[in-house]
Design an enzyme around this catalytic site. Structure first.
Site, short mmCIF file in Angstrom:
data_model
loop_
_atom_site.label_atom_id
_atom_site.label_comp_id
_atom_site.label_asym_id
_atom_site.label_seq_id
_atom_site.Cartn_x
_atom_site.Cartn_y
_atom_site.Cartn_z
N LYS A 16 0.83 -1.21 0.00
CA LYS A 16 0.00 0.00 0.00
C LYS A 16 0.86 1.26 0.00
O LYS A 16 0.61 2.18 -0.76
CB LYS A 16 -0.92 0.02 1.23
CG LYS A 16 -1.89 -1.15 1.30
CD LYS A 16 -2.89 -0.97 2.43
CE LYS A 16 -2.27 -1.08 3.82
NZ LYS A 16 -1.85 -2.44 4.20
N ARG A 60 -9.71 0.63 8.97
CA ARG A 60 -9.29 -0.73 9.27
C ARG A 60 -10.36 -1.50 10.05
O ARG A 60 -10.17 -2.68 10.35
CB ARG A 60 -8.03 -0.67 10.12
CG ARG A 60 -6.76 -1.17 9.46
CD ARG A 60 -5.63 -0.91 10.42
NE ARG A 60 -4.45 -1.66 10.16
CZ ARG A 60 -3.39 -1.17 9.51
NH1 ARG A 60 -3.41 0.03 8.98
NH2 ARG A 60 -2.32 -1.91 9.40
N ARG A 94 11.14 -6.36 4.60
CA ARG A 94 11.01 -5.00 5.13
C ARG A 94 11.60 -4.90 6.54
O ARG A 94 12.12 -3.86 6.91
CB ARG A 94 9.53 -4.60 5.14
CG ARG A 94 9.32 -3.13 5.43
CD ARG A 94 7.88 -2.71 5.25
NE ARG A 94 7.06 -3.09 6.38
CZ ARG A 94 5.72 -2.94 6.40
NH1 ARG A 94 5.09 -2.47 5.36
NH2 ARG A 94 5.04 -3.28 7.47
N ARG A 146 11.12 -0.91 12.13
CA ARG A 146 9.87 -0.87 12.89
C ARG A 146 9.81 -2.01 13.89
O ARG A 146 10.06 -3.17 13.54
CB ARG A 146 8.68 -0.96 11.93
CG ARG A 146 8.31 0.40 11.35
CD ARG A 146 7.28 0.28 10.28
NE ARG A 146 6.12 -0.53 10.64
CZ ARG A 146 5.06 -0.67 9.87
NH1 ARG A 146 5.01 -0.04 8.70
NH2 ARG A 146 4.05 -1.41 10.27
N ARG A 203 -0.65 -9.37 13.51
CA ARG A 203 -1.16 -8.35 12.60
C ARG A 203 -1.99 -8.98 11.48
O ARG A 203 -3.01 -8.44 11.07
CB ARG A 203 0.00 -7.53 12.01
CG ARG A 203 0.51 -6.50 13.01
CD ARG A 203 1.92 -6.07 12.73
NE ARG A 203 2.08 -5.44 11.42
CZ ARG A 203 3.27 -5.37 10.79
NH1 ARG A 203 4.35 -5.90 11.33
NH2 ARG A 203 3.34 -4.78 9.63
P1 ADP Z 1 0.99 -2.44 8.09
O1 ADP Z 1 -0.22 -2.26 7.24
O2 ADP Z 1 2.16 -2.94 7.34
O3 ADP Z 1 0.74 -3.26 9.31
P2 ADP Z 1 0.76 0.34 9.07
O4 ADP Z 1 1.86 1.34 9.12
O5 ADP Z 1 -0.41 0.63 8.22
O6 ADP Z 1 1.48 -1.02 8.63
O7 ADP Z 1 0.21 0.05 10.55
C1 ADP Z 1 1.05 -0.24 11.62
C2 ADP Z 1 0.25 -0.34 12.93
O8 ADP Z 1 -0.34 0.94 13.23
C3 ADP Z 1 -0.93 -1.30 12.93
O9 ADP Z 1 -0.56 -2.63 13.21
C4 ADP Z 1 -1.82 -0.69 14.03
O10 ADP Z 1 -1.33 -1.01 15.30
C5 ADP Z 1 -1.62 0.79 13.83
N1 ADP Z 1 -2.64 1.36 12.91
C6 ADP Z 1 -2.42 1.88 11.67
N2 ADP Z 1 -3.57 2.27 11.10
C7 ADP Z 1 -4.56 1.99 12.00
C8 ADP Z 1 -5.97 2.13 11.99
N3 ADP Z 1 -6.62 2.65 10.95
N4 ADP Z 1 -6.66 1.72 13.10
C9 ADP Z 1 -6.04 1.21 14.14
N5 ADP Z 1 -4.71 1.03 14.23
C10 ADP Z 1 -3.97 1.41 13.16
#
Ligand code: ADP
Length: 190
Positions: free
Chosen positions: A14, A89, A128, A134, A146
């Site tokens: 994404k 999400r 990654r 991270r 996740r």
């Molecule tokens: P990825 O999709 O690779 O897991 P992101 O950077 O999108 O990476 O998200 C990392 C973390 O940030 C998620 O596992 C969650 O804990 C938090 N997070 C991100 N976006 C949301 C969201 N819309 N609602 C709740 N938690 C979120």
């Protein structure tokens, strides 16, 4: 206004494709993961709270994330459109987003879902982990969590957008350029 949701499991690409869409169509890229990580880096109360969830691979609470998106949208009154990456999400997040956008008559035009085979997702995440630094990329159990959280809480959003006729499946396998081209074919129709 060209408002798009970029959707897919962790590792689907994404973030990479959001950069393409942002440049191709002059959009603002809103990644809730990036926004949360910058709050953590700044040491804000919101960041400190969200970090507890993120480090375990859990979702941050809806009210935190929805509030953050609401405030960020206000900062761009002249935007040509937004790419929502990693948001919504959960179903309540999608409902809150619809409410914010529909109020101003600028609805989501499409949810672009990057479809990637499971083995490839894990390969990309492990790759990654070597470079992202991270916390949530470093630990196998957290990665697994996740993916489970995605299946349980986020996957149902496909139905949510299908029921609005806004769901578009995009083959997320192949080169970055292949995938960008497939996205463009869909977005050019909007
Ligand atoms: P990825 O999709 O690779 O897991 P992101 O950077 O999108 O990476 O998200 C990392 C973390 O940030 C998620 O596992 C969650 O804990 C938090 N997070 C991100 N976006 C949301 C969201 N819309 N609602 C709740 N938690 C979120």
């Amino acid at each position: 206004m060209l408002n798009l949701v970029l959707f897919g499991p962790p590792g689907a690409g994404k973030g990479t494709q959001a950069i393409f869409l942002k440049e191709e169509y002059g959009l603002i890229h809103l990644s809730t993961g990036d926004l949360l990580r910058s709050r953590i880096a700044e040491g804000t109360a919101l960041g400190i709270e969200a970090k507890q969830y993120m480090d375990k691979g859990e979702l941050a609470p809806d009210n935190i994330v929805i509030g953050m998106i609401r405030n960020t949208l206000k900062k761009y009154p002249d935007a040509q459109g937004f790419i929502f990456d990693g948001f919504p999400r959960t179903v309540p997040q999608a409902q809150a987003l619809d409410e914010m956008l529909n109020k101003n008559n600028v609805p989501i035009l499409g949810m672009l879902s990057l479809e990637v085979e499971k083995e490839e997702l894990i390969k990309r995440l492990l790759n990654r982990a070597q470079i992202s630094g991270r916390v949530d990329d470093q630990n196998q159990a957290v990665i697994k969590n996740r993916i489970n959280v995605y299946n349980e809480k986020t996957f149902p959003l496909i139905e949510y957008y299908k029921s609005q006729n806004k769901f578009y499946a995009i083959n997320g396998m192949g080169t970055v350029e292949d995938i960008s081209r497939r996205l463009k074919e869909v977005v050019d129709q909007f």
